[in-house]
Write an enzyme that holds these catalytic residues in place. Sequence first.
Site, mmCIF file in Angstrom:
data_model
loop_
_atom_site.group_PDB
_atom_site.id
_atom_site.type_symbol
_atom_site.label_atom_id
_atom_site.label_comp_id
_atom_site.label_asym_id
_atom_site.label_seq_id
_atom_site.Cartn_x
_atom_site.Cartn_y
_atom_site.Cartn_z
ATOM 1 N N GLU A 126 1.003 -0.864 -0.042
ATOM 2 C CA GLU A 126 -0.555 -0.035 -0.408
ATOM 3 C C GLU A 126 1.097 1.337 -0.329
ATOM 4 O OE1 GLU A 126 -1.829 2.969 1.401
ATOM 5 O OE2 GLU A 126 -1.707 2.153 2.922
ATOM 6 N N CYS B 92 -1.689 8.942 2.721
ATOM 7 C CA CYS B 92 -1.180 9.086 1.520
ATOM 8 C C CYS B 92 -2.689 9.139 0.449
ATOM 9 C CB CYS B 92 -1.080 6.686 1.062
ATOM 10 S SG CYS B 92 -2.772 6.167 2.283
HETATM 11 C C1 UN1 Z 1 -3.107 5.735 4.601
HETATM 12 O O1 UN1 Z 1 -2.643 7.248 4.605
HETATM 13 O O2 UN1 Z 1 -2.129 5.179 4.643
HETATM 14 O O3 UN1 Z 1 -9.360 6.957 3.812
HETATM 15 C C2 UN1 Z 1 -3.916 5.291 5.249
HETATM 16 C C3 UN1 Z 1 -7.793 7.391 4.475
HETATM 17 C C4 UN1 Z 1 -7.655 6.641 6.213
HETATM 18 C C5 UN1 Z 1 -6.953 5.825 5.375
HETATM 19 C C6 UN1 Z 1 -5.613 6.317 5.153
HETATM 20 N N1 UN1 Z 1 -9.026 5.553 6.068
HETATM 21 O O4 UN1 Z 1 -7.867 8.428 4.301
#
Ligand code: UN1
Length: 532
Positions: free
Chosen positions: A284, A318
């Site tokens: 990821e 992310c």
């Molecule tokens: C991440 O930034 O690695 O969808 C995960 C989202 C959060 C998870 C982010 N539920 O922004």
Amino acid sequence: MKQAIEEATATGTDVIDHDHHGIRQVLQELGIQEINAAYSTGLQWGGESNEQVRSISSPTDGKLIGKVRMATAQDYEQVVTTAQEAFKSWRLVPAPKRGEIVRQIGNKLREYKEPLGKLVSYEMGKILQEGLGEVQEMIDICDFAVGLSRQLHGLTMHSERPAHRMYEQYHPLGLVGIISAFNFPVAVWSWNAMLAAVCGDVSIWKPSEKTPLVAVAVQHIIKDVLAENELPEGIFSVIIGDAEIGGLMAADERVPLVSATGSTRMGKKVGAVVGARLGKALLELGGNNAIILTPHADLDMAIRAVLFGAVGTAGQRCTTTRRLIIHEDVYEDVKQRLLSAYPKLPIGHPLQDGNLVGPLIDTDAVQGFTKALEAVQAEGGTLLTGGQVLSGPGYETGTYVQPALVEAKNEYHTVQEETFAPILYLIKYSGGVENAIELQNGVRQGLSSSIFSLNLRETEAFLSHAGSDCGIANVNIGTSGAEIGGAFGGEKETGGGRESGSDAWRIYMRRQTNTLNFGTQLPLAQGIKFDI
Ligand code: UN1
């Protein structure tokens, strides 16, 4: 545990040299007071050999929160051995009973939501609302995993042979290595660890070396639940170490699955090492997420979503919105609305009520922010607002920045890269929505995407197979803040992995196809004759 505290105390260093925002009490509640040099391996505190100690300071105010002892390769061996031993018995526990343990973990997390959320916020720098949200995300995945523990089912199929039955079943995989990132220091671990646990796996968690204390706190909570149920501690292990430990895990044949969250650069390394031994990697990685604003967008809604997406978590998700692809007809309007909102963003200590933007994780991240701004301007981009590193009272750490808005072109090298900071690129498009989609897809990453439009043709085009190429595609919702019930992950350089909801559990298990003959003959498949 008690012994560990005594050992740590005996070294005489006071960990917490301050008590701002009630952090001392938070640490006490979480059971990590007075531990000044600790890592946990299979829940054993210690580490005699060649101790490398790291100080963990809060990016919010620069104060020392605690120290951790970094694990060595020998420590890693110990953790793996403990985990292997635990797996032997854990895999035999019926899945719904494993779910019961996860249910108890979820309940404990509910109990500790407040202090844990506060520590997430203080150690990582996200605002308290988001720190609490992160713990809620852990609670949600526990609930999800409990239900899942009764639904780990395979298919049955009809055999082509008479008096034969075929079906498939899912078995536990073994040890799951989890490498997590600083920005979601505990939630992403829980997505992996809770699913792995109901699947009958044991997990070894290498948290980010930037945010190890909240991992230690979580481990305390887990440890209590395991002890109350007289279960081996090695079901959930934590190992605090640097990239070397992650490397050992990636190369280790005893770890059939490595789940890694972080930059594309890191993921390529981990993926290559895991791939070379034909292990499974769940990656990821980076995103370069865009929101498309068409002439049919509800702009009031859209602007709110853009703000949360672009400056929430100080641009360190992310799923952060990094690009805004705006139709020329609404471009000026959108630009003006953002230009009026950006300077008003309340930036400051994330535990202080009212602030919406906390600090970046460290000064390296700040450098990344300023360098990207310089580079994009050198390429022809225009900095519209923001971009300063804040200084003065409350900002002494040098980690607070003013989120930046930049007019840019999609093809700029800087725009093509993920900069883990609050920079939003405004990109103009003209013509139909297909042009916006082409820009949206015109990057190497493929995590999250969104469109704001009340026009069915546009939204359906965006969702069609000629539409967004991302793992997540939203309509009239921003790019970040996904619920745990869906599979989370993305395509292309984002790594292709899926975590959390839907059927993401399958990767944590091995699939077995079974064919049974309950007849008196031995017919061969494909009608082959092989008689003597
Ligand atoms: C991440 O930034 O690695 O969808 C995960 C989202 C959060 C998870 C982010 N539920 O922004």
